[in-house]
Design an enzyme around this catalytic site. Sequence first.
Site, PDB file in Angstrom:
ATOM      1  N   GLU A 202      38.089  52.556  70.444  1.00  0.00           N
ATOM      2  CA  GLU A 202      37.623  51.167  70.447  1.00  0.00           C
ATOM      3  C   GLU A 202      37.938  50.489  71.844  1.00  0.00           C
ATOM      4  OE1 GLU A 202      38.211  48.948  66.948  1.00  0.00           O
ATOM      5  OE2 GLU A 202      37.056  50.324  65.847  1.00  0.00           O
ATOM      6  N   GLU A 322      34.076  55.922  62.849  1.00  0.00           N
ATOM      7  CA  GLU A 322      34.673  54.767  61.664  1.00  0.00           C
ATOM      8  C   GLU A 322      33.483  54.139  61.227  1.00  0.00           C
ATOM      9  OE1 GLU A 322      37.961  52.419  62.874  1.00  0.00           O
ATOM     10  OE2 GLU A 322      38.675  53.724  64.317  1.00  0.00           O
TER      11      GLU A 322
HETATM   12  O1  AHR Z   1      40.287  51.231  60.329  1.00  0.00           O
HETATM   13  C1  AHR Z   1      40.959  50.156  60.781  1.00  0.00           C
HETATM   14  C2  AHR Z   1      40.673  49.874  62.211  1.00  0.00           C
HETATM   15  O2  AHR Z   1      39.452  49.445  62.462  1.00  0.00           O
HETATM   16  C3  AHR Z   1      40.969  51.015  63.315  1.00  0.00           C
HETATM   17  O3  AHR Z   1      42.287  51.166  63.671  1.00  0.00           O
HETATM   18  C4  AHR Z   1      40.312  50.388  64.346  1.00  0.00           C
HETATM   19  O4  AHR Z   1      39.719  51.523  65.213  1.00  0.00           O
HETATM   20  C5  AHR Z   1      38.993  49.751  63.902  1.00  0.00           C
HETATM   21  O5  AHR Z   1      38.967  48.265  64.323  1.00  0.00           O
END
Ligand code: AHR
Length: 523
Positions: A202, A322
């Site tokens: 990210e 994610e």
């Molecule tokens: O999964 C929780 C968080 O969400 C992770 O650390 C991050 O990559 C995202 O913002």
Amino acid sequence: MMIFPAMLSRRAFTSTLAAAPFAARAFGSSSVARIKIDPDRKIGAIDRKLYGNFAEHLGRCIEGGIFDEGSKLSDATGYRKDVMEAVKGLNVSLLRWPGGNFSSNYNWMDGIGPRDQRPARLEMAWGSVEDNRFGTHEFLTYCNILGIEPYLCANFGTGSWQEAQRWVEYCNSSEATAMTKLRARNGREQPWKVTYWGLGNEMDGPWQMGHRSAEDYGKFALEGAKLMKWTDPSIKLIAAGSSNFSPSADWTGWNRTVLEHLKHHVDYLSLHTYVGNAANDYYDFLANSLLLDDRTKTAEGTIRAALTGEPRDKKIYIAWDEWNVWYRERGEGKEKGRHILEEHYNLEDALVVATFLNTFLNNAHIVKIANMAQIVNVIAPIFTSPTGLYLQTIYYPLALFAANSRGTALEVFVDGPTYKTKRFDSVPFLDVSAAQDGETLVLNVVNRHRDEAIEADIEAQDAHFTGAYEVSEVNGPDIKAENNFDSSPVKTTRKTVNGDGARMRVSFAPHSFTMIKGKLAKG
Ligand code: AHR
């Protein structure tokens, strides 16, 4: 997602339902929906890595989740045995580690060597102290035991090119170097040969340690990527694409710029998304997969544009590495400390998860990695206490998909009722995907209707249904039903139906996810 092959005309199934889902009428025999598949119309191979997961040093995901030294429930290394059994039930194909935001200030060398001598570090992403007792060896051994492919996310925030390069060397090289001798001294003679490596996490988010502009990230990541691939040309690299979809963020621009810099070195573009129901609007919440589909197709277009003029065999795939429902345990005051992001899921969340998995299958030609975030306790399908665990609602659809939806994703024609929400003009009540593996057909159907069953005729072009069909339904007493340590009202129930002929009529219960699996014979 619905695909309407040109050969089939789109009969308007519209209706009174379109404008007012809450006033939906019961279906009569004239309003049976149609679900049609054609084994010749293939979307793409379903990559097993769509059933990936993610373990971050965050809250109780590692500590108290997969790793609990001294617990009666753990083995000699510290792995929780009950958690391992639950993880096995998910058929996890790929496990991403160590973050997440955590990875952006993680020095992997802190997590090797004798456990008692590893340094404790201030952990700034999630406001705790990292004792580093779970590191590279503990993670890769965990994956080995469970037969899971590891995916390491390197630190492209505060980390250096050299740190990333040496991590690849430590894990993968067979040469006699200081790094590989160190690995051997730490108990591992043979390289692990880790294939999947993330170029940061990210990096488009201002919340990220070491956040950069797209231009700066692209240039920085390129140099890291070169060193990593020169260390082991067989590795696959994943670029940090968009995770910031806020109106002020130019998310398509981020991907465009990053790909311009990295397109010759990366194999995947990572995207992240989390959705929620803060407004308590069931129908709108259930429609989020339409947005997921839209973002997937937009990113696919950006990739195609970036690869214009490149050799035809050059491919970059999408890694939704994610994704999940996350909104209750989110925001100011909820993201620092040990018991954080411990979202308790209900039935509507499980249905959203099923629609997301449908969307990955319906884009199986371009989406080749997907990691539900995360695996235990932290926005997760498995929830532990010091003395046990329970399976959250979202566990059930994920387990069914991972165990059954394999082979090739097929296009699905759906002709059925739709509804409207504040964000979406036309949302199908039935959300469907199909997978074919040899003679085995799997249909995944979410009935988004909160109150009514929907009947559908399932048809197959030039093929027929034969023999016993397994019907597995994830459902519960109402959309807000949750599981806990004492009871599991949301779960999978199973029955068998006979599929004899060219058409199968099935009634999909309100607020349900149904998987139908059986033999599809030619002709
Ligand atoms: O999964 C929780 C968080 O969400 C992770 O650390 C991050 O990559 C995202 O913002």
